[in-house]
Design a protein around this motif. Structure first.
Motif, PDB file in Angstrom:
ATOM      1  N   LEU A   8      32.223  -4.462   3.180  1.00 34.30           N
ATOM      2  CA  LEU A   8      32.882  -3.163   3.282  1.00 34.30           C
ATOM      3  C   LEU A   8      32.407  -2.380   4.500  1.00 34.30           C
ATOM      4  N   ASN A   9      31.135  -2.541   4.854  1.00 36.53           N
ATOM      5  CA  ASN A   9      30.565  -1.800   5.975  1.00 36.53           C
ATOM      6  C   ASN A   9      30.554  -2.581   7.284  1.00 36.53           C
ATOM      7  N   GLY A  10      31.009  -3.815   7.240  1.00 39.52           N
ATOM      8  CA  GLY A  10      31.021  -4.621   8.458  1.00 39.52           C
ATOM      9  C   GLY A  10      29.657  -5.108   8.874  1.00 39.52           C
ATOM     10  N   TYR A  53      22.448  -7.210   3.939  1.00 44.26           N
ATOM     11  CA  TYR A  53      21.334  -6.570   3.220  1.00 44.26           C
ATOM     12  C   TYR A  53      21.310  -6.927   1.737  1.00 44.26           C
ATOM     13  N   HIS A  54      22.373  -7.499   1.217  1.00 40.74           N
ATOM     14  CA  HIS A  54      22.391  -7.899  -0.181  1.00 40.74           C
ATOM     15  C   HIS A  54      21.343  -8.974  -0.450  1.00 40.74           C
ATOM     16  N   GLN A  55      20.774  -8.954  -1.654  1.00 39.30           N
ATOM     17  CA  GLN A  55      19.938 -10.056  -2.090  1.00 39.30           C
ATOM     18  C   GLN A  55      20.806 -11.242  -2.525  1.00 39.30           C
ATOM     19  N   PHE A  56      21.894 -10.934  -3.244  1.00 33.08           N
ATOM     20  CA  PHE A  56      22.716 -11.993  -3.825  1.00 33.08           C
ATOM     21  C   PHE A  56      24.171 -11.933  -3.376  1.00 33.08           C
ATOM     22  N   PHE A  57      24.780 -10.750  -3.454  1.00 28.56           N
ATOM     23  CA  PHE A  57      26.224 -10.632  -3.254  1.00 28.56           C
ATOM     24  C   PHE A  57      26.555 -10.305  -1.804  1.00 28.56           C
ATOM     25  N   TYR A  86      19.627  -2.526  -3.087  1.00 28.98           N
ATOM     26  CA  TYR A  86      20.327  -2.486  -1.805  1.00 28.98           C
ATOM     27  C   TYR A  86      19.939  -1.270  -0.943  1.00 28.98           C
ATOM     28  N   PRO A  87      19.979  -0.028  -1.470  1.00 30.88           N
ATOM     29  CA  PRO A  87      19.630   1.109  -0.610  1.00 30.88           C
ATOM     30  C   PRO A  87      18.183   1.064  -0.130  1.00 30.88           C
ATOM     31  N   PHE A  88      17.274   0.553  -0.949  1.00 32.56           N
ATOM     32  CA  PHE A  88      15.891   0.407  -0.504  1.00 32.56           C
ATOM     33  C   PHE A  88      15.813  -0.614   0.628  1.00 32.56           C
ATOM     34  N   HIS A  89      16.484  -1.729   0.456  1.00 29.03           N
ATOM     35  CA  HIS A  89      16.453  -2.773   1.475  1.00 29.03           C
ATOM     36  C   HIS A  89      17.050  -2.266   2.782  1.00 29.03           C
ATOM     37  N   TYR A  90      18.164  -1.544   2.674  1.00 30.82           N
ATOM     38  CA  TYR A  90      18.779  -1.003   3.883  1.00 30.82           C
ATOM     39  C   TYR A  90      17.844  -0.023   4.581  1.00 30.82           C
ATOM     40  N   SER A  91      17.181   0.831   3.794  1.00 33.42           N
ATOM     41  CA  SER A  91      16.289   1.826   4.396  1.00 33.42           C
ATOM     42  C   SER A  91      15.099   1.175   5.091  1.00 33.42           C
TER      43      SER A  91
END
Length: 380
Positions: free
Chosen positions: A337-339, A327-331, A209-214
């Motif tokens: 939580l972040n909108g 940004y999640h792959q699955f969930f 997740y943090p990699f995908h967001y970045s």
């Protein structure tokens, strides 16, 4: 399909809405299917649209969970029987087995999803854009590089980096020298398999997740963001995804995901992840990734079986259409939580161009035309 059993009891009876079947009427009425992330979706509407197949599959998961609790001995015996059959196969002890399994699973799932229109009557009713798939199976024909290049790059990299090395995937899993370790080769319980597979899927999604967001963050360096742009090339198409786009990544982008998966495969509450759990983990992750890029909304998919838990193809399609959401792959939990979910306007705009293109023109194979050039002209 072995999905996250620990979430079955909550998901099966959750009143949260899921994506509605995008029939021609509903597509024209709301410019796309109702989104699982929509705050205005009605629980009653979800109950009305709940497919019998979905309910049956949810009941199956609940029964497996109940069996593991109420009759653990029988479920453990079943897991042990599967393990003995798996262990008896010679090729499962090969150093490249795990890598080969991942590639084979990807091919299988992708072909299954991209062939649905050949066996499913009126398959466009289940497409997220309400239209026939755009260039299905071309990744195994006219665009064969889309399947051959990722597979070759992955297998060669694993062989060069790990084969023959003490930390090779095959050595870590199946080397006969590890046979004296009971925590590796002992018969697994049903609870252990279910826990390790569920935990592995959760951690894989969480750690990427943090990699995908970045990759999408505006403050990230341009060169870093470009590493992920290859995966979003289909976003130029006014149509829902084909599953082959799952494996369209830059070498670094794909390498990060593979590295995370290798790390996750080492983690277990039992100290060492059981070989059978690792095998099922690969099957599960490759399925969920292919499903997320399939462009379909079907009764057996993760977002229907586990509403409000998995995002499925709908959430991931929204990500590819709008980038700064889902940004999640699955969930879905961090996005919620972040909108970081689609707005009503973004949901309404999804595939509007696809419907217009489908009405006006089609290519020689009868699929919706590639509106790429039309979009470029408009941008210019």
């Amino acid at each position: 399909m072995l999905l996250t059993l620990g979430l079955s009891a909550v998901a099966a009876f959750s009143p949260s809405p899921v994506v509605l079947r995008p029939s021609a009427q509903s597509t024209l009425r709301c410019n796309g299917p109702v989104d699982i992330l929509s705050e205005k979706s009605s629980p009653l509407l979800w109950l009305e649209q709940q497919a019998p197949a979905t309910t049956a599959l949810q009941a199956m998961h609940l029964s497996m969970l109940a069996g593991g609790i109420l009759d653990a001995g029988a479920m453990d015996a079943g897991a042990a029987a599967i393990w003995h059959g798996f262990d008896a196969l010679t090729f499962t002890h090969a150093p490249m087995f795990e890598a080969s399994l991942a590639v084979s699973a990807f091919v299988f799932w992708i072909v299954c999803f991209e062939s649905l229109h050949l066996v499913l009557p009126n398959a466009e009713r289940f497409r997220l854009d309400g239209s026939p798939p755009l260039r299905p199976l071309w990744g195994f024909g006219k665009h064969a590089h889309k399947s051959l290049v990722p597979a070759a790059a992955y297998l060669v990299s694993i062989f060069v980096l790990f084969a023959g090395h003490p930390f090779t995937l095959g050595h870590d899993l199946f080397d006969p020298l590890l046979g004296a370790r009971p925590d590796v080769w002992a018969e697994p319980s049903f609870g252990r398999i279910a826990t390790e597979v569920s935990l592995g899927v959760f951690l894989y999604d969480l750690l990427f997740y943090p990699f995908h967001y970045s990759f999408h963050a505006r403050r990230s360096a341009g060169n870093w963001r470009k590493l992920h742009s290859r995966h979003h090339e289909w976003g130029r198409e006014p149509a829902a995804h084909n599953a082959i786009e799952t494996v369209q990544n830059s070498y670094v982008d794909a390498g990060i995901q593979v590295a995370i998966n290798i790390c996750v495969q080492q983690l277990s509450p039992w100290g060492h992840k059981h070989p059978l759990s690792r095998c099922l983990h690969n099957l599960m992750v490759t399925y969920l990734l292919s499903e997320a890029h399939s462009g379909y909304d079907l009764p057996f998919m993760s977002h229907r079986l586990f509403p409000n838990v998995f995002g499925g193809p709908v959430a991931h399609e929204a990500h590819h259409q709008h980038s700064a959401v889902c940004y999640h792959q699955f969930f879905t939990w961090i996005d919620r939580l972040n909108g970081w979910v689609p707005t009503d306007m973004q949901r309404a705009a999804m595939f509007t161009r696809a419907h217009a293109a489908a009405r006006d023109v089609s290519d020689v194979d009868g699929a919706p035309a590639d509106a790429n050039s039309e979009r470029h002209r408009a941008e210019e």
